[in-house]
Scaffold this motif. Structure first.
Motif, PDB file in Angstrom:
ATOM      1  N   LYS A  51      95.743  56.865  28.310  1.00  0.00           N
ATOM      2  CA  LYS A  51      95.649  57.480  29.629  1.00  0.00           C
ATOM      3  C   LYS A  51      97.018  57.820  30.211  1.00  0.00           C
ATOM      4  CE  LYS A  51      91.368  55.079  30.898  1.00  0.00           C
ATOM      5  NZ  LYS A  51      90.746  54.108  31.852  1.00  0.00           N
ATOM      6  N   MET A  52      98.076  57.386  29.576  1.00  0.00           N
ATOM      7  CA  MET A  52      99.421  57.569  30.114  1.00  0.00           C
ATOM      8  C   MET A  52      99.964  58.949  29.787  1.00  0.00           C
ATOM      9  SD  MET A  52     101.030  53.800  29.434  1.00  0.00           S
ATOM     10  CE  MET A  52     100.214  52.355  30.114  1.00  0.00           C
ATOM     11  N   ALA A  53     100.652  59.538  30.762  1.00  0.00           N
ATOM     12  CA  ALA A  53     101.195  60.885  30.600  1.00  0.00           C
ATOM     13  C   ALA A  53     102.529  60.858  29.863  1.00  0.00           C
ATOM     14  CB  ALA A  53     101.378  61.527  31.974  1.00  0.00           C
ATOM     15  N   ILE A  54     102.815  61.949  29.158  1.00  0.00           N
ATOM     16  CA  ILE A  54     104.137  62.123  28.565  1.00  0.00           C
ATOM     17  C   ILE A  54     105.134  62.342  29.697  1.00  0.00           C
ATOM     18  CG2 ILE A  54     105.549  63.570  27.067  1.00  0.00           C
ATOM     19  CD1 ILE A  54     103.023  64.269  25.519  1.00  0.00           C
ATOM     20  N   LEU A  55     106.273  61.663  29.638  1.00  0.00           N
ATOM     21  CA  LEU A  55     107.279  61.832  30.684  1.00  0.00           C
ATOM     22  C   LEU A  55     107.807  63.265  30.672  1.00  0.00           C
ATOM     23  CD1 LEU A  55     109.258  58.482  30.348  1.00  0.00           C
ATOM     24  CD2 LEU A  55     107.602  59.107  32.104  1.00  0.00           C
ATOM     25  N   PRO A  56     107.960  63.882  31.838  1.00  0.00           N
ATOM     26  CA  PRO A  56     108.393  65.284  31.896  1.00  0.00           C
ATOM     27  C   PRO A  56     109.884  65.445  31.634  1.00  0.00           C
ATOM     28  CG  PRO A  56     108.151  64.418  34.103  1.00  0.00           C
ATOM     29  CD  PRO A  56     107.654  63.340  33.173  1.00  0.00           C
ATOM     30  N   GLY A 197     104.322  64.785  17.348  1.00  0.00           N
ATOM     31  CA  GLY A 197     105.525  64.204  16.759  1.00  0.00           C
ATOM     32  C   GLY A 197     105.874  62.896  17.423  1.00  0.00           C
ATOM     33  N   LEU A 198     107.028  62.839  18.048  1.00  0.00           N
ATOM     34  CA  LEU A 198     107.507  61.646  18.743  1.00  0.00           C
ATOM     35  C   LEU A 198     107.560  61.927  20.230  1.00  0.00           C
ATOM     36  CD1 LEU A 198     108.742  58.767  18.462  1.00  0.00           C
ATOM     37  CD2 LEU A 198     110.977  59.873  18.254  1.00  0.00           C
ATOM     38  N   GLU A 199     106.934  61.055  21.024  1.00  0.00           N
ATOM     39  CA  GLU A 199     106.831  61.268  22.469  1.00  0.00           C
ATOM     40  C   GLU A 199     107.242  60.004  23.213  1.00  0.00           C
ATOM     41  OE1 GLU A 199     102.540  63.530  21.658  1.00  0.00           O
ATOM     42  OE2 GLU A 199     102.664  61.501  22.498  1.00  0.00           O
TER      43      GLU A 199
END
Length: 249
Positions: A51-56, A197-199
């Motif tokens: 549920k966590m967003a990718i940091l902008p 990939g990597l986030e």
């Protein structure tokens, strides 16, 4: 965006940081990425990570000394492996311990890119060390990921590390983190703020942190050797050695 308190440049006692409310961590120039960074209570589960967003992108456009403590508690995700960041070190412009001191070379060019990209280099020709580039393009600063705690993908982590253990030795050290994620120098310049990939994902802010001098930089100037630019989550066993140099801020 409300900025976190910046730690002092040298080894004076830094002032305590005030927790940043989740609703304050909003980037007004993120378009569809504009949202409060999430705060989760209780144990972290695979479901809560999903549920966590990718940091902008804008999250990373700050001084490495500000970015480093803000990365604690965030998540690194590559496919089925998710690690929670527990220890970091800041490397800044005009820092005699920073790779940027060599200027732009084939190896260091990613450090001078825009914040939010990966910088992966080989240590002793063996260990892939993951850094998160900080600040604006051309500055030359990064945050080294020193230790993490495993969240998902334990079997894959153990296979990559060639260690059948669930103890902190599995991930307490920057080379171990790179190996657990299956990284190589080909990951340098990878954008950590995009899907795939990597986030780096949002995560809970630690209640307490520890600070201390960085590790293995005896070649640097004394003011940089002694600078309290190493940050770790207090109360977790997932911290690399030496631990006795870490103290509450």
């Amino acid at each position: 965006m409300k900025r976190s308190r910046r730690f002092k440049r040298v080894a004076a006692k830094p002032k305590p940081k005030k927790p940043i409310p989740a609703t304050a961590l909003v980037d007004a120039d993120d378009d569809e990425e504009t949202r409060p960074l999430q705060r989760f209570e209780g144990p972290i589960t695979e479901l809560s990570v999903d549920k966590m967003a990718i940091l902008p992108f804008s999250f990373f456009q700050i001084d490495a000394l500000d970015l480093a403590p803000r990365l604690l508690g965030k998540f690194l995700r590559r496919d089925d492996v998710v690690l929670q960041i527990t220890e970091v070190e800041a490397y800044r412009p005009n820092d005699s311990a920073c790779h940027g001191r060599f200027g732009i070379t084939a190896r260091t060019a990613p450090v001078f890119g825009a914040g939010g990209h990966a910088y992966v280099y080989l240590c002793y020709g063996l260990h892939s060390m993951l850094n998160v580039v900080a600040d604006k393009e051309g500055v030359g600063a990064a945050v080294l990921i020193r230790s993490c705690a495993p969240i998902t993908g334990m079997e894959i982590i153990q296979q990559r590390r060639v260690q059948k253990t669930d103890k902190p030795v599995l991930l307490t050290g920057p080379g171990k983190v790179g190996q657990a994620l299956g990284l190589s120098t080909e990951w340098s310049n990878h954008p950590l703020f995009t899907s795939g990939g990597l986030e780096i994902l949002d995560g809970p802010e630690p209640e307490k942190i520890l600070v201390g001098p960085r590790v293995g930089i005896e070649y640097a100037l004394p003011e940089h050797v002694n600078a309290l630019w190493r940050f770790a989550v207090a109360g977790t066993p997932w911290i690399s050695a030496p631990k006795n140099t870490l103290r509450p801020p």
